[in-house]
Design a protein around this motif. Structure first.
Motif, short mmCIF file in Angstrom:
data_model
loop_
_atom_site.label_atom_id
_atom_site.label_comp_id
_atom_site.label_asym_id
_atom_site.label_seq_id
_atom_site.Cartn_x
_atom_site.Cartn_y
_atom_site.Cartn_z
N VAL A 31 -65.04 33.73 -104.21
CA VAL A 31 -66.40 34.00 -103.76
C VAL A 31 -66.60 33.21 -102.48
O VAL A 31 -66.14 32.06 -102.38
CB VAL A 31 -67.43 33.57 -104.83
CG1 VAL A 31 -68.84 33.63 -104.29
CG2 VAL A 31 -67.29 34.43 -106.09
N LEU A 32 -67.23 33.82 -101.50
CA LEU A 32 -67.50 33.12 -100.24
C LEU A 32 -68.95 32.64 -100.25
O LEU A 32 -69.85 33.40 -100.60
CB LEU A 32 -67.27 34.06 -99.05
CG LEU A 32 -65.84 34.62 -98.94
CD1 LEU A 32 -65.76 35.63 -97.79
CD2 LEU A 32 -64.83 33.50 -98.76
N TRP A 33 -69.14 31.40 -99.88
CA TRP A 33 -70.50 30.89 -99.71
C TRP A 33 -70.88 31.07 -98.24
O TRP A 33 -70.22 30.51 -97.35
CB TRP A 33 -70.59 29.43 -100.13
CG TRP A 33 -70.69 29.26 -101.62
CD1 TRP A 33 -70.63 30.26 -102.56
CD2 TRP A 33 -70.88 28.04 -102.34
NE1 TRP A 33 -70.77 29.70 -103.81
CE2 TRP A 33 -70.93 28.36 -103.72
CE3 TRP A 33 -71.01 26.70 -101.95
CZ2 TRP A 33 -71.10 27.39 -104.70
CZ3 TRP A 33 -71.18 25.74 -102.93
CH2 TRP A 33 -71.23 26.09 -104.29
N LEU A 34 -71.93 31.85 -98.02
CA LEU A 34 -72.40 32.12 -96.67
C LEU A 34 -73.67 31.32 -96.41
O LEU A 34 -74.43 31.04 -97.34
CB LEU A 34 -72.70 33.62 -96.51
CG LEU A 34 -71.64 34.58 -97.03
CD1 LEU A 34 -72.05 36.03 -96.76
CD2 LEU A 34 -70.27 34.28 -96.43
N GLY A 35 -73.86 30.95 -95.16
CA GLY A 35 -75.05 30.16 -94.89
C GLY A 35 -75.30 29.94 -93.42
O GLY A 35 -74.66 30.55 -92.55
N HIS A 36 -76.26 29.06 -93.16
CA HIS A 36 -76.70 28.76 -91.81
C HIS A 36 -76.66 27.25 -91.60
O HIS A 36 -77.10 26.50 -92.46
CB HIS A 36 -78.12 29.27 -91.59
CG HIS A 36 -78.26 30.74 -91.86
ND1 HIS A 36 -77.99 31.69 -90.90
CD2 HIS A 36 -78.57 31.42 -92.98
CE1 HIS A 36 -78.17 32.90 -91.43
NE2 HIS A 36 -78.53 32.77 -92.68
N ALA A 37 -76.15 26.84 -90.45
CA ALA A 37 -75.99 25.41 -90.19
C ALA A 37 -76.97 24.94 -89.12
O ALA A 37 -77.18 25.62 -88.12
CB ALA A 37 -74.57 25.12 -89.74
N THR A 38 -77.58 23.79 -89.37
CA THR A 38 -78.29 23.07 -88.32
C THR A 38 -77.53 21.77 -88.08
O THR A 38 -76.50 21.54 -88.71
CB THR A 38 -79.74 22.76 -88.75
OG1 THR A 38 -79.70 21.82 -89.83
CG2 THR A 38 -80.49 24.01 -89.18
N ALA A 39 -78.05 20.94 -87.24
CA ALA A 39 -77.36 19.68 -86.96
C ALA A 39 -77.23 18.82 -88.21
O ALA A 39 -76.22 18.17 -88.43
CB ALA A 39 -78.07 18.92 -85.85
#
Ligand SMILES: [Zn+2]
Length: 154
Positions: A31-39
């Motif tokens: 399973v791939l964990w997808l997401g969004h990165a900030t600093a």
């Protein structure tokens, strides 16, 4: 320096459900964990099960399935944060896992769940799962999952 990951319990529940489904057929699942990165933090927003061909101790994602993953990433503007996969028995990062090419950027995470996630729950997830982070010189370093991943309420 470890990237701080954040996810809801729901992400883990969904992931474990996919892994257990594979286990019922005696095959590994990724399973791939997808997401969004900030600093400061990487927010995991989706547990995504790519189309895959799996056996007892290996899985493969075809180039066609990989194109579908990339299309989904463009649509959701997300990136692959981690790969999470099950093993028939012990949780460790195998040589085959090392060669696996989807998640290869520095700071990427790899989580390995033992026993096809048969008895893994939200409560023992942090005890059972082996976690790794790819270093800037391209080596998978064992990390403490409790430190790397914070749970938050949905
Ligand atoms: Zn593996």
């Amino acid at each position: 320096m470890t990237t701080q990951l954040k996810c809801t319990p729901q992400i883990i529940e969904t992931t474990l459900r996919h892994l257990r489904e594979g286990g019922e057929h005696d095959v590994e699942t990724v399973v791939l964990w997808l997401g969004h990165a900030t600093a400061e933090v990487t927010q995991i927003t989706e547990a995504y099960r790519p189309d895959q061909v799996a056996t007892f101790d290996r899985f493969h994602i075809s180039s066609e399935a990989m194109r579908a993953v990339m299309a989904h990433l463009r649509k959701t503007r997300a990136k692959i944060v981690a790969q999470v996969h099950s093993h028939p028995r012990e949780a460790f990062h195998s040589a085959a896992d090392d060669e696996w090419a989807i998640v290869r950027h520095a700071g990427a995470h790899s989580l390995v769940v033992p026993n096809f996630a048969e008895d893994t729950t939200l409560n023992n997830f942090f005890d059972q799962v082996a976690a790794y982070e790819l270093s800037s010189d391209d080596r998978w370093m064992h990390i403490e999952l409790r430190t790397a991943l914070k749970l938050e309420e949905p």
